[in-house]
Design an enzyme around this catalytic site. Structure first.
Site, short mmCIF file in Angstrom:
data_model
loop_
_atom_site.label_atom_id
_atom_site.label_comp_id
_atom_site.label_asym_id
_atom_site.label_seq_id
_atom_site.Cartn_x
_atom_site.Cartn_y
_atom_site.Cartn_z
N SER A 145 3.00 8.23 -5.62
CA SER A 145 3.42 6.84 -5.49
C SER A 145 2.28 5.84 -5.58
O SER A 145 2.47 4.72 -6.03
CB SER A 145 4.15 6.63 -4.16
OG SER A 145 5.35 7.36 -4.14
N HIS A 209 0.81 2.44 -1.37
CA HIS A 209 1.58 1.67 -2.36
C HIS A 209 0.91 0.32 -2.58
O HIS A 209 0.77 -0.14 -3.72
CB HIS A 209 3.00 1.45 -1.87
CG HIS A 209 3.78 2.71 -1.64
ND1 HIS A 209 5.09 2.70 -1.20
CD2 HIS A 209 3.45 4.01 -1.78
CE1 HIS A 209 5.52 3.94 -1.08
NE2 HIS A 209 4.54 4.75 -1.43
#
Length: 251
Positions: A145, A209
């Site tokens: 991610s 992220h």
């Protein structure tokens, strides 16, 4: 999440293949299937035996912040290996769907080699940033991610007017179309808010992220700021998935 490319964009990008995006998706899927997290290989056992094998696997190939900063030479590679390890089927499929939609266009704009180095470099730094902020943690961190968030950040700069159809659970999954400059900053804001409420235990590594997205946007700005934006594209993006805490941090 399914890319819905217009005919105009198809003509504009005809002949530009995306082997890096497809190759990374296949590689991540293959590694997951043959590993203990998929639960498909009977050699890893079942029940408690499988859980033990999964924890050992995540610790071996994932990022353990405390181990990364204790001076062990081999741990320096773990932010790279962790990019190809996923904690569950939902974790894998969610990451790969996001990567498929946004990675194709980013690779076509950057070129194969540059995109591959961008993906690996930003992914490594995103995991390193998370580990630095949690330097005493013994929890393993795995997942792509951070790198995929970098792709989203680059996409925002490269294709800000791309029309993205978003499906939000709190709006009864009504399909609403917005430009990328609305959807992706909204996604970033959700990650920021979630990071502020995130407990110190296992769960989703929202900080990775944020680091990845910021790196991706800054790289695209520095690299392509004097170039014109190509024809906008259309895509479909669901609302950010909510993952339950598990045995490993997923990012």
């Amino acid at each position: 999440m399914i890319g819905n490319w217009s005919a105009t964009v198809g003509r504009a990008l005809r002949g530009r293949s995306t082997p890096v995006t497809y190759g990374l998706i296949v590689l991540c899927c293959l590694i997951f299937v043959i590993g203990p997290a998929s639960g498909l290989d009977p050699a890893y056992g079942t029940g408690d035996e499988l859980l033990v094998a999964q924890r050992a696997y995540f610790r071996r190939w994932g990022v353990v912040p405390a181990a990364l900063f204790d001076g062990s030479p081999g741990e320096v590679l773990t932010p790279a290996t962790a990019l190809f390890i996923h904690g569950s089927w939902l974790h894998l499929l969610g990451n790969m769907l996001f990567f498929y939609v946004f990675g194709l266009m980013a690779e076509k704009r950057m070129g194969h080699l540059e995109f591959a180095l961008f993906y690996l470099g930003c992914g490594y730094l995103a995991l390193l940033g998370y580990a630095a902020a949690n330097a005493t943690s013994q929890q393993s961190l795995v997942g792509a991610s951070g790198a995929i968030s970098a792709v989203l950040g680059a996409f925002l700069y490269l294709f800000p007017r791309a029309r993205v159809t978003s499906l939000f659970p709190f709006l009864f999954f009504l399909p609403l179309r917005f430009p990328a400059w609305v959807v992706l900053p909204f996604w970033f804001t959700l990650q920021w808010l979630a990071a502020g409420r995130s407990p110190s235990g296992p769960g989703v590594a929202y900080l990775a992220h944020l680091v990845g997205f910021s790196l991706g946007f800054l790289y695209a700005w520095a690299r392509f700021r004097r170039r014109a934006e190509p024809v906008p594209v259309r895509g479909v993006l669901p609302g950010p998935p909510v993952e339950r805490p598990g045995q490993v941090d997923r990012e």
